[in-house]
Design an enzyme around this catalytic site. Structure first.
Site, short mmCIF file in Angstrom:
data_model
loop_
_atom_site.label_atom_id
_atom_site.label_comp_id
_atom_site.label_asym_id
_atom_site.label_seq_id
_atom_site.Cartn_x
_atom_site.Cartn_y
_atom_site.Cartn_z
N HIS A 1 -5.46 -9.25 3.39
CA HIS A 1 -4.32 -9.18 4.38
C HIS A 1 -4.97 -9.56 5.93
CE1 HIS A 1 -4.90 -4.56 5.22
NE2 HIS A 1 -5.62 -5.09 4.18
N ARG A 2 -6.39 -8.75 6.09
CA ARG A 2 -6.68 -8.77 7.56
C ARG A 2 -7.49 -10.35 7.76
NH1 ARG A 2 -5.15 -4.46 9.33
NH2 ARG A 2 -5.10 -2.65 8.06
N ASN B 1 -4.65 -2.51 -4.70
CA ASN B 1 -6.01 -2.59 -3.96
C ASN B 1 -5.84 -1.49 -2.59
OD1 ASN B 1 -8.45 -2.78 -3.42
ND2 ASN B 1 -8.21 -5.01 -2.66
N GLU C 1 -11.40 -4.67 1.26
CA GLU C 1 -10.81 -5.51 0.37
C GLU C 1 -11.35 -6.73 -0.09
OE1 GLU C 1 -9.36 -3.82 2.59
OE2 GLU C 1 -7.22 -3.49 2.76
N ASP D 1 -11.55 -1.78 11.07
CA ASP D 1 -10.49 -2.71 10.49
C ASP D 1 -10.19 -3.64 11.65
OD1 ASP D 1 -10.10 -1.06 8.30
OD2 ASP D 1 -8.11 -0.36 8.67
N LYS E 1 -0.04 -6.47 1.81
CA LYS E 1 -0.58 -5.21 1.55
C LYS E 1 -0.34 -4.25 2.48
CE LYS E 1 -5.08 -3.33 0.26
NZ LYS E 1 -5.27 -2.20 1.18
N ASP F 1 0.83 -1.31 -0.16
CA ASP F 1 -0.24 -0.10 0.01
C ASP F 1 1.00 1.14 -0.14
OD1 ASP F 1 -2.11 -1.58 0.01
OD2 ASP F 1 -3.09 -0.52 1.76
#
Ligand SMILES: O=C(O)C1=C[C@@H](OP(=O)(O)O)[C@@H](O)[C@H](O)C1
Ligand SMILES: C=C(OP(=O)(O)O)C(=O)O
Length: 454
Positions: free
Chosen positions: A404-405, A103, A360, A332, A430, A57
């Site tokens: 990623h999360r 992204n 995402e 998040d 990311k 990112d």
């Protein structure tokens, strides 16, 4: 490639651990790094950014600003950035400059706004999912003030964004804030760029309707102030309407240090919570610029002990009970909390995060789908989900949806439950390429890396 490099393995299995205990300093905040890069790119004078995040990112942000002539020199593994603009930054009105932003929501939203104020011809595009993530409300807001044209070219107002701009021609604008706060943050950071070029007037931005993820807007204002901008975020008396005033002063380059990433810290605090361990995250405190430090308040409500110092936040795991919590301002960390909920007594209801469907991946529907694979019951709601912990969870192979999360959260279940395989672990690049290595260091033993996906 290193043996434990996620990029060389289609899946990873976390080996369970009794108690996670230790100290860790996560890498720099994505949100702060990308804000500092935008302000530095359009500042008068050079800037030094320390403690920066190096990840996909931030790399797409750096590449994009380089393409308009900003010189960014990285050292210390990308943590130290020298950003130099003086006399080099160029506006092109001829061939559109192509910017690939993968992204990264912050990158495309912040740059779309900044470049529309700066002027020039641009096309901003990304990966397939980025072309399904909304940006229409931002493009509509810019279309009202731009001297030129701007459009989002995928169905339903999604990127690529194409623009041809000679700057803004108004001091006042409106933007919707119910889908993402990044639109408002982007316009706020763009205002001083436009001011230096065209105007001596204060810019007023009115938010129409609800504003999600509010702490990020306050963060934007703080970063802008640290670059010399005068910013006022105004809440009306009812507390439901927000407006922002930005003075005409342009950005001034300088030295900026970046806090460790609070969203990344949530995985380590959660690891302590679900294993009855004790984890101290260094470099963050209660008054950090990142709203996501508020995640520890939810853990405290669930039963954990939380200790704050000037330079650290510690979570001590205790027996956990389910909670009913509005996570609009810390969205998040919903995936992190959902994993903690699996090990609590009683259900957990997460509210206020309808906007999580636009990230995402659909972080309500897809999250529910993967949690069910572990044997827990999940009710999906328009604005969130309810997780009913199961008496016996069972191992599963979990999809990560290039999110990623998802990958980082699912590693938490693996700390308690043998046989949980996480697909495409490399997607953490990311925002946190070294996540699995850091987790290994914290728990004191290695994960099992698989060469076949199931
Ligand atoms: O401004 C920012 O840095 C961010 C704002 C939030 O997005 P939304 O405002 O879309 O919720 C958050 O999810 C994202 O990771 C970073
Ligand atoms: C939503 C996120 O990122 P972005 O919107 O910046 O792509 C995230 O990092 O969780």
């Amino acid at each position: 490639m290193h043996d434990s490099d996620p990029a060389s393995h289609p899946s990873v299995e976390i080996v369970p651990v009794d108690r996670v205990c230790g100290r860790i300093r996560p890498p720099g905040s994505k949100s702060l790094t990308n804000r500092a890069l935008i302000c530095a790119a359009f500042a008068d004078g050079d800037s030094v950014i320390t403690g920066a995040l190096r990840s996909e990112d931030t790399e797409v942000m750096i590449e994009a600003i380089r393409s308009i002539g900003v010189v960014v020199e990285a050292s210390d593994g990308g943590r130290h950035l020298n950003v130099s603009t003086s006399g080099r930054i160029a506006r092109t009105d001829e061939i559109p400059i192509e910017m690939f932003i993968a992204n990264s929501g912050t990158t495309i939203r912040f740059l779309t706004a900044a470049l529309s104020a700066f002027g020039g011809n641009y096309r901003l595009h990304g990966v397939q999912r980025m072309h399904q993530r909304p940006i229409g409300d931002l493009v509509d807001a810019i279309a009202m003030v731009i001297d030129g044209d701007i459009s989002a070219t995928s169905p339903s107002g999604c990127p690529p964004v194409v623009m041809s701009s000679r700057g803004w021609q108004s001091d006042s604008m409106s933007v919707a804030g119910a889908v993402s706060s990044q639109y408002l943050s982007g316009l706020m950071m763009a205002a001083p760029i436009r001011s230096t070029a065209n105007s001596n007037l204060t810019t007023r931005i009115n938010v129409v309707g609800e504003l999600v993820s509010r702490p990020y807007v306050d963060m934007t204002a703080e970063v802008m102030r640290s670059f010399g901008s005068v910013v006022g975020v105004i809440d009306d008396a009812s507390g439901t309407q927000v407006a922002v005033d930005i003075g005409s002063a342009g950005y001034i380059g300088g030295d900026h240090s970046i806090e460790p990433d609070a969203s990344a810290a949530s995985y380590f605090w959660a690891a302590a919570a679900i294993t009855g361990g004790e984890v101290t995250v260094e470099g963050l405190n209660r008054s950090a610029m990142q709203g996501d430090v508020g995640f520890v308040d939810v853990l405290e409500k669930m039963g954990c002990e939380v200790r704050h110092t000037d330079d650290s936040i510690t979570v001590v795991g205790r027996p956990l009970s389910g909670v009913d919590v509005d996570m609009n301002v810390i969205s998040d960390t919903v995936q992190t909390l959902s994993m903690v909920a699996l090990f609590a007594e009683g259900p957990t209801r997460v509210r206020g995060v309808a906007h999580n469907r636009f990230k995402e991946t659909d972080r309500i529907g897809d999250l529910a789908c993967e949690i069910r694979k572990l044997g827990a019951r999940v009710d999906e709601h328009d604005d969130g989900l309810t997780i009913h912990p199961a008496a016996h969870l069972h191992p599963a192979t979990l999809e990560t949806y290039h999110d990623h999360r998802m990958a980082m959260s699912f590693s938490l279940v693996g700390l308690r439950l043998p046989g949980v395989k996480i697909l495409n672990p490399a997607c953490t690049s990311k925002t946190y390429p070294e996540y699995f290595a850091d987790l290994e260091r914290l728990i004191g033993h290695a994960h099992r890396w698989h060469t076949a996906s199931s």
